[in-house]
Design a protein around this motif. Structure first.
Motif, short mmCIF file in Angstrom:
data_model
loop_
_atom_site.label_atom_id
_atom_site.label_comp_id
_atom_site.label_asym_id
_atom_site.label_seq_id
_atom_site.Cartn_x
_atom_site.Cartn_y
_atom_site.Cartn_z
N LEU A 188 -42.05 -39.59 70.95
CA LEU A 188 -43.14 -40.41 70.42
C LEU A 188 -42.56 -41.73 69.93
CD1 LEU A 188 -45.96 -41.05 69.38
CD2 LEU A 188 -45.52 -39.61 67.38
N LEU A 189 -42.95 -42.80 70.60
CA LEU A 189 -42.44 -44.14 70.26
C LEU A 189 -43.62 -45.04 69.96
CD1 LEU A 189 -40.15 -46.24 70.10
CD2 LEU A 189 -40.40 -46.57 72.57
N SER A 190 -43.56 -45.71 68.79
CA SER A 190 -44.63 -46.62 68.39
C SER A 190 -44.11 -48.05 68.36
CB SER A 190 -45.19 -46.26 67.01
OG SER A 190 -45.82 -45.00 67.04
N ILE A 191 -44.86 -48.96 69.00
CA ILE A 191 -44.56 -50.39 68.92
C ILE A 191 -45.50 -50.98 67.89
CG2 ILE A 191 -44.44 -52.55 70.19
CD1 ILE A 191 -44.14 -50.92 72.76
N VAL A 192 -44.93 -51.49 66.81
CA VAL A 192 -45.72 -51.93 65.66
C VAL A 192 -45.52 -53.42 65.45
CG1 VAL A 192 -46.03 -51.65 63.16
CG2 VAL A 192 -45.58 -49.66 64.60
N GLY A 193 -46.60 -54.11 65.09
CA GLY A 193 -46.50 -55.54 64.82
C GLY A 193 -47.87 -56.13 64.56
N PRO A 194 -47.91 -57.40 64.14
CA PRO A 194 -49.19 -58.04 63.83
C PRO A 194 -50.01 -58.30 65.08
CG PRO A 194 -47.41 -59.64 63.76
CD PRO A 194 -46.76 -58.30 63.94
N GLY A 195 -51.28 -58.57 64.87
CA GLY A 195 -52.15 -58.91 65.97
C GLY A 195 -51.68 -60.15 66.70
N GLY A 196 -51.66 -60.09 68.03
CA GLY A 196 -51.27 -61.24 68.83
C GLY A 196 -49.80 -61.32 69.14
N VAL A 197 -48.98 -60.34 68.67
CA VAL A 197 -47.54 -60.42 68.88
C VAL A 197 -47.15 -59.92 70.28
CG1 VAL A 197 -46.83 -58.14 68.05
CG2 VAL A 197 -45.35 -60.15 67.62
N GLY A 198 -48.07 -59.27 70.99
CA GLY A 198 -47.78 -58.86 72.36
C GLY A 198 -47.42 -57.40 72.52
N LYS A 199 -47.89 -56.54 71.61
CA LYS A 199 -47.55 -55.12 71.67
C LYS A 199 -48.04 -54.49 72.98
CE LYS A 199 -49.83 -54.32 67.86
NZ LYS A 199 -50.21 -55.69 67.47
N THR A 200 -49.28 -54.78 73.34
CA THR A 200 -49.85 -54.19 74.56
C THR A 200 -49.09 -54.67 75.79
OG1 THR A 200 -52.04 -54.03 73.54
CG2 THR A 200 -51.93 -53.97 75.94
N SER A 201 -48.75 -55.95 75.82
CA SER A 201 -48.03 -56.49 76.99
C SER A 201 -46.68 -55.81 77.16
CB SER A 201 -47.85 -58.00 76.83
OG SER A 201 -49.10 -58.66 76.80
N VAL A 202 -45.98 -55.59 76.05
CA VAL A 202 -44.68 -54.91 76.13
C VAL A 202 -44.86 -53.47 76.58
CG1 VAL A 202 -42.75 -54.06 74.74
CG2 VAL A 202 -43.54 -56.41 74.47
N HIS A 308 -40.70 -49.04 66.50
CA HIS A 308 -40.06 -50.32 66.82
C HIS A 308 -41.00 -51.43 66.37
CE1 HIS A 308 -37.75 -53.39 68.97
NE2 HIS A 308 -38.92 -53.92 69.25
N ARG A 309 -40.51 -52.26 65.44
CA ARG A 309 -41.31 -53.39 64.96
C ARG A 309 -41.05 -54.58 65.88
NH1 ARG A 309 -44.00 -52.43 60.42
NH2 ARG A 309 -43.37 -50.58 59.21
N LEU A 310 -42.09 -54.97 66.60
CA LEU A 310 -41.96 -56.04 67.58
C LEU A 310 -41.98 -57.40 66.89
CD1 LEU A 310 -41.73 -56.65 70.61
CD2 LEU A 310 -44.23 -56.76 70.67
N ALA A 311 -40.90 -58.14 67.03
CA ALA A 311 -40.79 -59.46 66.38
C ALA A 311 -41.50 -60.52 67.21
CB ALA A 311 -39.32 -59.82 66.21
N PRO A 312 -41.94 -61.60 66.58
CA PRO A 312 -42.51 -62.73 67.34
C PRO A 312 -41.46 -63.33 68.27
CG PRO A 312 -43.03 -62.90 65.00
CD PRO A 312 -41.99 -61.82 65.13
N LEU A 313 -41.92 -64.20 69.15
CA LEU A 313 -41.00 -64.89 70.04
C LEU A 313 -40.16 -65.89 69.24
CD1 LEU A 313 -43.36 -65.56 73.08
CD2 LEU A 313 -41.70 -63.72 72.80
N GLU A 314 -39.01 -66.20 69.78
CA GLU A 314 -38.06 -67.07 69.07
C GLU A 314 -38.44 -68.55 69.22
OE1 GLU A 314 -33.73 -65.42 69.23
OE2 GLU A 314 -34.67 -65.08 71.20
N SER A 315 -38.35 -69.26 68.10
CA SER A 315 -38.58 -70.72 68.08
C SER A 315 -37.38 -71.39 67.42
CB SER A 315 -39.85 -71.06 67.28
OG SER A 315 -40.97 -70.40 67.80
N PRO A 316 -37.09 -72.62 67.79
CA PRO A 316 -35.99 -73.34 67.11
C PRO A 316 -36.37 -73.58 65.64
CG PRO A 316 -36.65 -74.43 69.15
CD PRO A 316 -37.69 -73.41 68.86
N THR A 317 -35.37 -73.61 64.79
CA THR A 317 -35.64 -73.94 63.38
C THR A 317 -35.90 -75.44 63.27
OG1 THR A 317 -33.29 -74.30 62.95
CG2 THR A 317 -34.15 -72.07 62.62
#
Length: 964
Positions: A188-202, A308-317
């Motif tokens: 049982l694996l759960s992909i967790v994250g905020p709305g819009g982060v792309g959980k379904t796509s992954v 697994h907490r799905l992080a947002p995509l990477e952006s430059p600082t």
């Protein structure tokens, strides 16, 4: 297995005493294939195999929708030419009239699919005003690769209902690889994250990657549109293609998945997190071969869950100074540029604009959904214009069933900007479509919007524009394009509709639309093939559920809910959701008890549908009988013969199961058969009369009605399905014919009839198969002594009953299994020893009658007690014979004499032979050998077939001993 034509089987059983030839199940094709010189087309890194409908990129299959593949095939075969829009539409949709919107959307999908393999540029060019052409040279080659079917030991392609992704996943390759490796180690694996982060796509990308590992299939369960946790298992069943014909849906799903290596994806669990956690835990505990992948905004907190907490995509600082060449190092920037380029091929980003793009991605918290939404605007208005607009938006919370997390308030700013950027026409369209729960095909969307007085030309352009602006996604994997609002966008739109006070009016129009949509479903159910009907109506279930839920809400209308339920009966039956259907009808009846009212005709339909669904899922309970009686009284008062005969069927079933019920049922059916001018009512009444006569033991009279029914058309047989519990009445006709053929002394024809009947039932559904196996195939095979067939069909019945938790049919299978080793063996004393002690309590009356007809050791005390006073019944001669076992000669002769008398008067030659064989044994023991021989010979001589069946073999052996 190749479908067996019901009309052929039906035609043969109407030819009295003629063999049922030419309908044996066809041979299954052996493995292997044939070598074939197949033409393939090579262009760039791509290989196209038109015959196999296969496209490879560097040897890896590319997934295209069927229409996109057809378009590519045309362009490849016409390489070097410019093919006009009109010609492309004619070649791709040869039997349909479509709008250019369909062509443009499919071409857009195709160009994006080919773009990565062509150095990031689309190989399909649009020549303004002329058409489209493929810009890569094409080489045609002859391939000698073998085209073949799978061998028996090979696994078929894995089944899945995964939606078509449509767009390439950006910046998640490493995460997908890591999660695929983790899924191989955990259950049982759960992909967790905020709305819009792309959980379904992954999750979808993972599913595509592991598809071959799950031979039992991959089921994608979309919970986003669900509000009722009680329907969770029903939705899982539908996604896993499990037809649940019981109210015990959870047990049915678990039973169906046992032993299957499969993956269940529970998507968007957050609003049903407790129920989803329970379902995931149950699946993991009870199906060891199954894995579960979940997506949610919070962990399920189930045992053995790996999160697994799905992080947002990477952006430059903000302090990083990067150039355009560095964009690929940051997934958020890469996604923004790729999607903007997809919307405008001439888009590119300058070094001086990279900082603005990076700030925009940071503003959107690296959320793929927000980046997707602004990309269309970037392609149209430019990066700096969009960034300035987003910067000035207020951070209003996203309202709706799920509230956006505070750290993602900027997503509302994106949606505000996207919405405000729309034209008035586009806003009207997107708000109107916000009430739909699932995918919307173009025809449905167009009809719904035109009803709202939006011009059809405007609809076409608005849908195309909304798709180009990424507010409408397009699933191109279906025969027709399915448009869908992104879930977050939908919540945003619903919030606007509620704020404007127009949501209920739009929801009512949505409910009325689907009520009218299903007005022709019953008629089409009788005319279309099962696949065509399901394709047209079966995909609407999510909208029907939503329409009923709104109609039953305080803002809705109980009458509208009742109308929808009355029109959608075939939908719930065809999808195996009878228990849910009964539950929804029950809610309407409860509202009537609380004071709501319906028109009389609608009330009758609701009660009949509820009683019918109750019978199918629970059996003939006291309440079911009471409701059927109420419906009958109202239907008779209204003078509606179709509703009257439907109610009679429900009440008659009570009589057959419990041996009690309204005696007037059959008399009323006889009057309808003689007075009605409607052939549907006539045939339904005749079916009821024939079955009743059969169960009363009047086989000759029943056969006359059976022959009379043969004069009705196949179409009329299809149209009585609604009246007769929505079952296939051609199959019902074969059921009755096969039983009567055996009883009347034609066992060979009976066995052939049930063999072909099973083949036909297997082309229908599991409920039909259970019915035919339980009431025809298993008993006829056991009566005939066909042990191999009996064992095979009993196992089949056990499987179907277990998968769907069908208690009645499981009990029948248990009785048949107990009887199987007894067939052909001498009975024990006293009768009934093979049954469990509590049999009279555990089994219903009609089940016990069936068991007693199989072997004397299966005769229960209650059945034997009835023999003392009963003067009718299809199994009475055999029950009397069972009762005679072990009795003194005088008592045995008395009972066997009654058995012979009843069998002869009923026209049941096979029962008469059994009774005569037993009588000959008793007479022989009493020293009356000549009398014994005459008694048996008289009956044996009347047979014209079946001489290799166990009863006639036993009778022949008995005669030989008597003559010797």
């Amino acid at each position: 297995m190749k479908a067996v034509d019901a009309s052929l089987v039906f035609e043969r059983v109407n030819e009295q005493l003629l063999p049922l030839d030419g309908l044996a199940p066809p041979d299954i094709l052996a493995g292997g294939g044939w070598p074939m010189a197949e033409l393939q087309y090579v262009f760039g890194p791509f290989q196209l195999f038109p015959e196999r409908r296969l496209l490879l990129e560097a040897g890896v299959p590319l997934k295209l929708g069927p229409r996109a593949f057809d378009l590519l095939a045309v362009l490849v075969k016409r390489s070097g030419e410019i093919v006009s829009q009109a010609e492309l539409m004619k070649l791709t949709w040869p039997h349909a009239t479509v709008d250019t919107i369909a062509l443009r959307v499919h071409l857009s999908s195709l160009r994006k699919a080919l773009q990565p393999g062509n150095g990031g540029r689309s190989p399909i060019l649009n020549v303004s005003g002329r058409g489209y052409t493929l810009a890569i040279p094409v080489e045609g080659r002859s391939s000698d690769e073998e085209v073949r079917y799978l061998d028996d030991h090979e696994q078929p392609p894995t089944r899945s209902n995964l939606p078509v992704a449509g767009k390439r996943l950006v910046g998640r390759d490493a995460i997908v690889r890591n999660l695929v490796e983790k899924l191989a180690k955990v259950r049982l694996l759960s992909i967790v994250g905020p709305g819009g982060v792309g959980k379904t796509s992954v999750a979808l990308a993972m599913a595509e990657a592991v598809l071959a590992e799950y031979s039992g299939g991959v089921a994608f369960v979309d919970l986003a549109t669900m509000s009722d946790p009680h329907l969770l298992w029903t939705v899982i069943a539908a996604a896993a293609n499990i037809a649940t014909i019981t109210e015990h849906v959870q047990k049915a799903v678990v039973a169906a998945l046992k032993g299957r290596r499969c993956l269940i994806i529970l998507d968007n669990c957050e609003h049903l997190v407790e129920s989803a956690a329970g379902a995931a835990q149950t699946l993991c505990d009870e199906v060891p071969t199954l894995d579960v992948l979940a997506t949610s905004r919070e962990p399920l907190r189930a045992e053995a869950e790996h999160v697994h907490r799905l992080a947002p995509l990477e952006s430059p600082t903000a302090d990083e100074n990067i150039a355009a060449d560095d964009i690929g190092d940051y997934s958020a920037l890469a996604l923004l540029v790729e999607r903007a380029t997809a919307n405008n091929e001439s888009f590119y980003i300058k070094d001086e604009d990279v900082g603005v793009a990076a700030a925009l991605c940071r503003k959107l918290d690296g959320l793929p959904l927000g980046i997707e939404l602004v990309a269309a605007g970037v392609a149209t208005f430019g990066l700096r214009t969009v960034a300035a607009n987003i910067e000035t938006r207020s951070s209003v919370m996203l309202k709706g069933p799920r509230t956006a997390a505070p750290r993602h308030q900027t997503l509302t700013a994106v949606l505000d900007w996207s919405f405000d950027d729309l034209t008035e026409r586009e806003r009207t369209v997107v708000k109107s479509l916000g009430v739909f729960q699932g995918g919307i095909d173009f025809q449905t969307a167009s009809t719904f919007l035109v009803q709202a007085e939006i011009a059809s030309d405007d609809v076409v352009e608005a849908i195309y524009s909304l798709h180009m602006k990424s507010l409408l996604s397009a699933d191109l994997g279906q025969e027709e394009i399915q448009y869908r609002l992104l879930e977050t966008t939908k919540l945003y739109i619903i919030g606007k509709l509620r704020a404007e006070g127009v949501y209920d009016a739009l929801a009512r129009r949505h409910a009325e639309y689907f009520r009218d949509y299903f007005a022709g479903a019953e008629s089409d159910w009788n005319e279309l093939s099962q696949n065509d009907w399901r394709r047209h109506y079966g995909t609407r279930l999510v909208e029907v559920r939503a329409a009923i839920d709104w109609a039953m809400s305080p803002s809705g209308s109980v009458a509208l809910a009742a109308e929808i339920l009355a029109e959608t009966g075939p939908l719930w039956t065809e999808l195996g959701l009878v228990a849910e259907y009964r539950s929804r009808l029950d809610a309407v009846l409860q509202r009537l008890d609380q004071g709501d009212t319906l028109a009389a005709a609608l009330m009758v339909r609701v009660k009949l549908e509820w009683a019918k669904s109750s019978w199918l899922s629970l059996g003939p309970t006291p309440r079911m009988i009471a409701v059927a009686r109420e419906a009958l009284a109202t239907a008779e008062a209204m003078g509606d013969p179709a509703d009257v005969v439907e109610a009679l069927w429900l009440l008659w079933d009570h009589r057959t199961v419990f041996g009690a019920g309204e005696e007037s049922v059959v008399e009323k059916a006889k009057r309808l058969a003689e007075t009605s001018i409607d052939p549907v009512v006539q045939l339904a009444a005749l079916r009821l009369i024939a079955i009743d006569l059969h169960y009363q033991g009047e086989q000759e009279q029943a056969w006359k009605y059976q022959v009379r029914m043969g004069g009705y058309s196949d179409q009329t047989f299809r149209r009585i399905r609604r009246i007769c519990h929505r079952g296939d009445q051609s199959l019902g006709h074969i059921t009755l014919a096969s039983r009567m053929l055996w009883m009347r002394g034609f066992p060979d024809q009976a066995v052939e009839a049930v063999t072909n009947g099973v083949a036909y039932a297997e082309t229908l559904n599991d409920m039909s198969l259970a019915y035919f196996l339980g009431f025809a195939a298993c008993p006829v095979a056991l009566w005939s002594g066909e042990l191999d067939l009996s064992g095979r069909w009993i196992s089949q019945l056990e499987h179907v009953a277990t998968v769907h938790s069908l208690g009645f049919w499981r009990d029948l299978a248990e009785g048949y299994r107990l009887a199987l080793p007894l067939i052909g063996k001498e009975p024990a004393v006293p009768a009934g020893r093979a049954l469990p002690r509590e049999a009279d309590v555990r089994f219903l009356a009609n089940q016990l009658e069936l068991f007693a007809s199989l072997h004397p050791d299966m005769a229960s005390p209650s059945v034997l007690a009835l023999c003392e006073t009963r003067e009718f019944g299809w199994g009475l001669p055999e029950h009397l014979r069972a009762k005679s076992i072990g009795l003194p000669e005088g008592d045995a002769m008395h009972l066997l004499g009654r058995a012979i008398k009843f069998a002869r008067s009923q026209g049941a030659l096979s029962w008469e032979l059994r009774a005569a064989t037993s009588m000959a044994e008793v007479l022989n023991r009493a020293g009356q050998r000549e009398h014994a021989a005459r008694t048996l010979e008289t009956v044996y001589a009347r047979f014209t077939e079946g001489f290799s069946t166990k009863d006639l073999i036993a009778a022949k052996a008995q005669l030989s001993r008597l003559e010797a």
